[in-house]
Enzyme design. Structure first.
Site, PDB file in Angstrom:
ATOM      1  CD  GLU A 186       6.479   2.411   3.821  1.00 11.21           C
ATOM      2  OE1 GLU A 186       7.407   2.705   3.051  1.00 11.21           O
ATOM      3  OE2 GLU A 186       5.379   1.954   3.418  1.00 11.21           O
TER       4      GLU A 186
ATOM      5  CG  ASP B 275       1.275   1.115   7.314  1.00 12.03           C
ATOM      6  OD1 ASP B 275       2.408   0.645   7.533  1.00 12.03           O
ATOM      7  OD2 ASP B 275       1.087   2.176   6.682  1.00 12.03           O
TER       8      ASP B 275
END
Length: 408
Positions: free
Chosen positions: A164, A96
């Site tokens: 994250e 991500d």
């Protein structure tokens, strides 16, 4: 003066050569072309999974959700040597990325993964941290296609999250729980965060400071400035409460950490008038703390410090959240292998540091020794995020060397 020119040809070269050795730059470009802004995946984990399965990894997709948060997809992949059990090395990372922001601030499409004519890869996630994922996958492919390397005992795994850059509640922490329940806890874990401030090889992270967020809401009574005895100034009380915190000397640092610090980051009175005494004030603050403190210890200190100001406890509300405790992994096999590999490949002696923000290493440290080493982070989260192509190749070489040293 003209700027750099860019390659706009969309077809990418093959990800791997006929032997199955991956090209880290091509894989990094393919990953960047998946616009996986948290919590969306957009095919990034599919790409990692198919790439690792082609190398002989077993893969598990691990989607998690919790109340009030978006569903997040994650991936765990593992390869066990046919030569038998040995040291288990895990690589942890995230596919991500943060939003690209205003497109006009980019010189290129942030998800086109363009190459400049002077050898730089530009795109969201190039540094943080799709370049490192690609570099480690390429290193693993070299290890497994090398007859001597593949014959060594041991295990390699990937823990790749899509959470994250977001709340970090349905990502690494949940995957680690699954790994513990299924017997997949590694002996060592290398996190590919961009640890280098300006030059590849200059810094390895062996720990991180803790972080505590505070929100203070102070209540008073609004009134006319000409009649202060009929009001109760929330701004004045807020200053009385905040100053002892802001002026406190928390410590002088520890063996592996710089001194802890407290910063007041916002004071909001929401009162544009000069002649109105405010009835409410809100402030935000953050403490970045070293291993001389714990989150609970700092919470107690804050409560005691505020109580000592004399402002009644009924006049304010305090909300404290610890997003990560301070930790350090003392120098050992993993950091030793990184230092040796960086020295051999780059001729650089890296600093073992605990500076910077937080990362998912704060969760991993509860399960095994962990260290972080990746690309240069100078442009991460910025427009035109970029890394030199040569750095991605060099990082893959370093990872290859680390694997060889640890799975000896």
């Amino acid at each position: 003066m003209t700027g750099p020119t860019f390659s706009t040809a969309h077809p990418l070269p093959p990800l791997a050569d006929p032997r199955g050795v991956l090209d880290p730059v091509t894989l990094a470009r393919a990953l960047i072309r998946c616009p996986s802004v948290t919590p969306r995946d957009e095919g990034a984990l599919d790409l990692v999974q198919t790439t690792l399965e082609a190398l002989g990894f077993r893969c598990w997709r691990l989607p998690f959700a919790s109340p009030g948060t978006a569903r997040v997809d994650n991936l765990f992949a593992r390869w066990d040597s046919p030569a038998g059990p040995g040291r288990h090395l895990c690589f942890a990372g995230h596919t991500d990325v943060v939003p690209a922001g205003q497109a006009t601030r980019w010189s290129v499409d942030p998800f086109a993964a363009d190459l400049t004519d002077d050898g730089r890869l530009i795109g969201r996630g190039a540094a943080d941290m799709k370049g490192a994922i690609a570099a480690f996958a390429a290193a693993v492919s070299r290890h497994l296609t090398d007859g001597e390397g593949a014959a060594r005992p041991g295990s390699l795994s990937f823990l790749i999250t899509g959470d994250e850059e977001g709340p970090a509640v349905n990502g690494t922490v949940r995957v680690l729980q699954w790994m513990a329940e299924t017997g997949n806890v590694p002996d060592l874990c290398l996190v590919g965060e961009p640890t280098n401030p300006g030059r590849l090889g200059e810094m390895i992270k062996i720990g991180r400071r803790g972080s505590l967020n505070g929100r203070l809401v102070v209540h008073g009574a609004q009134g006319h400035v000409a009649y202060p005895h009929l009001a109760d100034n929330a701004a004045t009380k807020a200053m009385r409460l905040l100053m002892p915190l802001a002026e406190a000397h928390l410590d002088d640092g520890t063996a592996h950490f710089q001194p802890s610090s407290l910063a007041v980051t916002s004071i909001d009175i929401a009162n544009p008038a000069h002649n109105v005494i405010p009835g409410e004030a809100e402030a935000l603050f953050n403490i970045r703390f070293n291993d001389a403190h714990t989150g609970d210890g700092l919470k107690a200190w804050i409560a005691e410090t505020l109580a000592a100001t004399g402002v009644p406890a009924t006049d304010y509300e305090l909300d404290l959240t610890v997003t990560g405790e301070a930790f350090v992994t003392p120098p050992g096999p993993l950091s030793d292998a990184l230092v040796a590999a960086i020295g051999a490949r780059l001729g650089v002696e890296p600093t073992l540091s605990t500076s910077g923000g937080t990362s998912d290493a704060r969760f991993i440290k509860d399960h095994c020794p962990v260290a972080e080493f990746g690309l240069v982070g100078a442009t991460m989260h910025k427009a035109d995020e970029q890394v030199p192509v040569a750095d991605i190749a060099a990082l893959s070489d370093i990872y290859t060397d680390v694997i060889a040293r640890l799975l000896a």
